[in-house]
Design an enzyme around this catalytic site. Structure first.
Site, short mmCIF file in Angstrom:
data_model
loop_
_atom_site.label_atom_id
_atom_site.label_comp_id
_atom_site.label_asym_id
_atom_site.label_seq_id
_atom_site.Cartn_x
_atom_site.Cartn_y
_atom_site.Cartn_z
N HIS A 1 0.29 0.26 -10.57
CA HIS A 1 -0.49 -0.63 -9.69
C HIS A 1 -0.92 -1.90 -10.44
CE1 HIS A 1 -3.03 -0.44 -5.79
NE2 HIS A 1 -2.79 -1.71 -6.11
N ARG B 1 0.85 -1.19 0.00
CA ARG B 1 0.00 0.00 0.00
C ARG B 1 0.88 1.23 0.00
NH1 ARG B 1 -2.91 -2.47 -2.16
NH2 ARG B 1 -4.87 -3.45 -1.54
#
Length: 256
Positions: A219, A171
């Protein structure tokens, strides 16, 4: 409720605003991201150590580069430290150990027994000692109040002797962009491979885009595949109907 992603912090953050907390069960997509994310990690380590980007530049310039420029470290001489030891972290550890790397882990609670593919385990309190030993550190921690900003500030100064390379596929809020740039510019770390950021997409004016020691991906380290979502939901729905414990249930109190 079945999430189609491994990370559920946007759902948890929204629903935890309710009082009392939700009473229904939330399950996340799990057990499928380990292999592709482990491949991402291994692929980038090999590409960096074997200087694939330099090979590409020589090819574009039509230059026969000197072999001395390609002297590299074998994986067997490298230590990787993994922050987070869920199903993804375990798979990364297995892949790295299979490539003869030394594998160290940071745990919330150090287990009494050691996995066969782990060389040494550390607690969060031992983070400085953990960082000092690593050639690469890979973050796969979830976003929780205890992990946000864990690597921000000056903690990465502990990496300066080995010039550790940071890989973040967990994250983005585990470390701020300013902290990454500060660590790079002070030569505490030797590079950063970044797939996640606190703000996504990464703003166009971020200095990370053009930093020579940074590799950015959008991502994509572990992409969700439709068949995996369907299979996961089907399995959990059958367990739900039978009143049996479901897989990958989110703990509202922990946030993952």
């Amino acid at each position: 409720m079945q999430s189609t992603f491994a990370g559920v912090n946007p759902i948890v953050d929204q629903l935890q605003q309710d009082t009392p907390p939700p009473t229904f069960v939330l399950t996340r997509l799990g057990g499928v991201f380990g292999p592709p994310m482990a491949e991402y990690v291994i692929g980038h380590i090999i590409a960096r150590e074997r200087k694939f980007s330099l090979s590409r530049k020589y090819q574009q310039d039509k230059t026969w580069g000197s072999w001395k420029k390609f002297i590299h470290r074998p994986l067997s001489e490298l230590t990787i430290g993994i922050l987070g030891f869920g199903d993804i972290g375990k798979e990364i550890a297995k892949y790295c150990k299979s490539m003869k790397m030394t594998v160290n882990i940071v745990h919330r609670t150090v287990p009494a027994t050691k996995s066969s593919f782990v060389d040494e385990s550390f607690s969060i309190e031992e983070l400085p000692k953990f960082l000092q030993q690593c050639d690469y550190i890979c973050n796969v921690l979830p976003s929780t109040p205890s992990t946000r900003g864990l690597l921000s500030g000056n903690i990465l100064e502990n990496c300066k002797e080995k010039k550790t390379v940071l890989i973040n596929i967990g994250r983005g809020d585990v470390i701020s962009c300013d902290s990454i740039l500060n660590a790079l510019n002070n030569q505490w770390i030797g590079g950063a491979i970044l797939d996640v950021f606190k703000e996504e997409p990464l703003p166009n004016d971020s200095e990370l885009w053009t930093h020579p020691q940074v590799t950015i991906t959008p991502h994509i380290a572990g992409l969700t595949r439709k068949n995996q979502v369907i299979d996961s939901f089907k399995e959990n729905f059958e367990l739900f109907k039978e009143g049996k414990p479901m897989k990958y249930v989110v703990d509202w109190s922990k946030g993952y």
